[in-house]
Scaffold this motif. Structure first.
Motif, mmCIF file in Angstrom:
data_model
loop_
_atom_site.group_PDB
_atom_site.id
_atom_site.type_symbol
_atom_site.label_atom_id
_atom_site.label_comp_id
_atom_site.label_asym_id
_atom_site.label_seq_id
_atom_site.Cartn_x
_atom_site.Cartn_y
_atom_site.Cartn_z
ATOM 1 N N VAL A 1 -12.508 -36.807 -5.812
ATOM 2 C CA VAL A 1 -12.462 -38.055 -6.730
ATOM 3 C C VAL A 1 -11.389 -38.891 -6.049
ATOM 4 O O VAL A 1 -11.612 -40.109 -5.926
ATOM 5 N N PHE A 2 -10.291 -38.273 -5.650
ATOM 6 C CA PHE A 2 -9.366 -39.219 -5.166
ATOM 7 C C PHE A 2 -9.718 -40.051 -3.847
ATOM 8 O O PHE A 2 -9.377 -41.227 -3.638
ATOM 9 N N ASN A 3 -10.358 -39.363 -3.035
ATOM 10 C CA ASN A 3 -10.962 -40.082 -1.769
ATOM 11 C C ASN A 3 -11.927 -41.107 -2.197
ATOM 12 O O ASN A 3 -11.735 -42.334 -1.672
ATOM 13 N N ALA A 4 -12.659 -40.843 -3.083
ATOM 14 C CA ALA A 4 -13.586 -41.743 -3.603
ATOM 15 C C ALA A 4 -12.702 -43.142 -4.221
ATOM 16 O O ALA A 4 -13.155 -44.223 -3.967
ATOM 17 N N GLU A 5 -11.746 -42.824 -5.212
ATOM 18 C CA GLU A 5 -11.131 -43.933 -5.594
ATOM 19 C C GLU A 5 -10.187 -44.611 -4.632
ATOM 20 O O GLU A 5 -10.094 -45.732 -4.557
ATOM 21 N N GLN A 6 -9.709 -44.001 -3.519
ATOM 22 C CA GLN A 6 -9.045 -44.888 -2.477
ATOM 23 C C GLN A 6 -10.340 -45.586 -1.921
ATOM 24 O O GLN A 6 -9.898 -46.700 -1.306
ATOM 25 N N GLU A 7 -11.240 -45.100 -1.491
ATOM 26 C CA GLU A 7 -12.473 -45.917 -0.763
ATOM 27 C C GLU A 7 -12.631 -47.130 -1.613
ATOM 28 O O GLU A 7 -12.771 -48.061 -1.212
ATOM 29 N N ASP A 8 -12.865 -46.777 -3.063
ATOM 30 C CA ASP A 8 -13.123 -47.949 -3.791
ATOM 31 C C ASP A 8 -11.977 -48.903 -3.932
ATOM 32 O O ASP A 8 -12.363 -50.119 -3.625
ATOM 33 N N LYS A 9 -10.700 -48.535 -3.885
ATOM 34 C CA LYS A 9 -9.547 -49.520 -3.819
ATOM 35 C C LYS A 9 -9.715 -50.234 -2.553
ATOM 36 O O LYS A 9 -9.449 -51.311 -2.286
ATOM 37 N N GLU A 10 -9.734 -49.628 -1.320
ATOM 38 C CA GLU A 10 -10.187 -50.218 -0.123
ATOM 39 C C GLU A 10 -11.187 -51.226 0.033
ATOM 40 O O GLU A 10 -10.982 -52.507 0.554
ATOM 41 N N THR A 11 -12.340 -50.888 -0.580
ATOM 42 C CA THR A 11 -13.516 -51.602 -0.709
ATOM 43 C C THR A 11 -13.182 -53.133 -1.539
ATOM 44 O O THR A 11 -13.544 -54.114 -1.095
ATOM 45 N N HIS A 12 -12.320 -52.740 -2.630
ATOM 46 C CA HIS A 12 -12.119 -53.589 -3.429
ATOM 47 C C HIS A 12 -11.118 -54.937 -2.917
ATOM 48 O O HIS A 12 -11.092 -56.007 -2.803
ATOM 49 N N SER A 13 -10.168 -54.229 -2.151
ATOM 50 C CA SER A 13 -9.118 -54.914 -1.250
ATOM 51 C C SER A 13 -9.672 -55.791 -0.294
ATOM 52 O O SER A 13 -9.684 -56.891 -0.233
ATOM 53 N N LYS A 14 -10.819 -55.175 0.607
ATOM 54 C CA LYS A 14 -11.638 -55.910 1.529
ATOM 55 C C LYS A 14 -12.308 -57.003 0.891
ATOM 56 O O LYS A 14 -12.327 -58.269 1.391
ATOM 57 N N ALA A 15 -13.111 -56.734 -0.308
ATOM 58 C CA ALA A 15 -13.568 -57.738 -0.897
ATOM 59 C C ALA A 15 -12.804 -59.025 -1.370
ATOM 60 O O ALA A 15 -13.059 -60.102 -1.375
ATOM 61 N N LEU A 16 -11.625 -58.576 -1.947
ATOM 62 C CA LEU A 16 -10.430 -59.721 -2.365
ATOM 63 C C LEU A 16 -10.295 -60.279 -1.065
ATOM 64 O O LEU A 16 -9.966 -61.502 -1.239
#
Length: 101
Positions: free
Chosen positions: A24-39
């Motif tokens: 779950v932590f890894n998935a959340e980190q990936e989501d954050k990275e994806t969101h950061s990249k999108a931003l």
């Protein structure tokens, strides 16, 4: 024997819980990275759009400036021609015999 099984089951459950938490932590980190990249992409696209808009405005302003400059040059040509005409007019009217002398 049952105590050991329960202990083993309990350790397996803890291990599974820890692994699930890590996943779950890894998935959340990936989501954050994806969101950061999108931003970041959105910011870059916005900056490119701003640059493009600025370039268009700059070209438009340059066209307006050149058009105004041509208009001023044309006005100067007309003014100069009018002055020359008005200076020559009395002489030309006399030459044509159109004045009362």
């Amino acid at each position: 024997n049952d105590g050991r099984n329960e202990g083993g089951a309990s350790a397996a459950a803890v291990k599974n819980g820890v692994l699930t938490s890590i996943a779950v932590f890894n998935a959340e980190q990936e989501d954050k990275e994806t969101h950061s990249k999108a931003l970041m992409e959105e910011v870059q696209n916005s900056q490119l759009a701003d640059q493009s808009e600025t370039a268009i405005l700059t070209r438009t302003e340059e066209k307006k400036r050149r058009k105004a400059e041509r208009a001023r040059e044309e006005e100067e040509i007309v003014r100069s021609a009018r002055e020359r005409y008005l200076k020559r007019r009395p002489t030309r009217l006399r030459e044509l015999g159109l004045t009362q002398e």
